[in-house]
Design an enzyme around this catalytic site. Structure first.
Site, PDB file in Angstrom:
ATOM      1  N   TYR A  24       0.840  -1.196   0.000  1.00 39.41           N
ATOM      2  CA  TYR A  24       0.000   0.000   0.000  1.00 39.41           C
ATOM      3  C   TYR A  24       0.878   1.251   0.000  1.00 39.41           C
ATOM      4  CZ  TYR A  24      -3.206   3.594   1.660  1.00 39.41           C
ATOM      5  OH  TYR A  24      -3.922   4.751   1.788  1.00 39.41           O
ATOM      6  N   GLU A  46     -10.933   6.335   5.698  1.00 39.49           N
ATOM      7  CA  GLU A  46     -10.201   7.156   6.671  1.00 39.49           C
ATOM      8  C   GLU A  46     -11.066   7.412   7.902  1.00 39.49           C
ATOM      9  OE1 GLU A  46      -7.096   7.775   6.733  1.00 39.49           O
ATOM     10  OE2 GLU A  46      -6.508   7.399   4.672  1.00 39.49           O
ATOM     11  N   TRP A  54      -4.274   1.797  10.539  1.00 37.81           N
ATOM     12  CA  TRP A  54      -4.602   1.656   9.118  1.00 37.81           C
ATOM     13  C   TRP A  54      -4.486   0.197   8.681  1.00 37.81           C
ATOM     14  CZ3 TRP A  54      -7.420   3.645   5.660  1.00 37.81           C
ATOM     15  CH2 TRP A  54      -7.295   3.256   4.324  1.00 37.81           C
TER      16      TRP A  54
END
Length: 188
Positions: A24, A46, A54
């Protein structure tokens, strides 16, 4: 984080050694992203990430996409009480009622905009700044993310405060917070 590949040393932002996070970081984070659906997805993820790592969201991203109709704003805007109940029972996503309801409300707000969501968000992108040399140089919020959050709230969006707005700006290439010596900084 430095990784040796034979004679070559690859330097990355210090995100750890999780292969999914590395992929990512190297191929998505900080790359320019446009498109109302794409930005709605990132904004929603988000918001779900708020208070979590995350890595959790990244592991569940495919499940989120399936549960939220590919983050098609029109489809999500049509979700009702049965969809909220379905989502609250879905162990493949983060089951937070406030975040689920905010995502549906945000889809409705996006669909009702009289302007491009992409243009709206990108209007807050600051001019390029100096490359950070450490994560201590990377802010959690900026004047631009504060302004973005205020504008989004005024338009009816929920769960997008200044910190989430800045994370969105980082993730979608509105700002480049890859460290100065990171290999991904130059591959934007």
């Amino acid at each position: 984080m430095s990784v040796s590949t034979g004679a070559e040393v690859v330097v990355r932002c210090p995100w750890g050694d999780d292969p999914a996070m590395i992929a990512y970081h190297d191929t998505e984070w900080g790359r320019e992203l446009r498109g109302d659906r794409e930005l709605f997805e990132r904004m929603s993820l988000e918001a779900f990430q708020s208070g979590l790592s995350w890595a959790i969201i990244l592991r569940k991203r495919d499940n989120f996409r399936e549960a939220f109709a590919g983050f098609d704003p029109e489809a999500v805007a049509a979700f009702g009480d049965a969809d909220v109940a379905r989502l609250l029972d879905d162990a493949g996503i983060v089951r937070n009622r406030l975040k689920i309801e905010a995502t549906i409300s945000n889809a409705r707000t996006l669909v009702g905009l009289d302007e491009s969501f992409t243009d709206l968000l990108w209007s807050f992108a600051p001019p390029p700044g100096p490359a950070p040399t450490s994560f201590a140089d990377v802010p959690a919020t900026t004047a631009e993310s504060i302004a973005m959050a205020k504008t989004l709230k005024r338009k009816g969006f929920r769960f997008v405060g200044p910190t989430t707005a800045y994370a969105l700006m980082q993730a979608t290439g509105m700002v480049n917070d890859h460290l100065a010596d990171c290999v991904a900084r130059t591959k934007r």
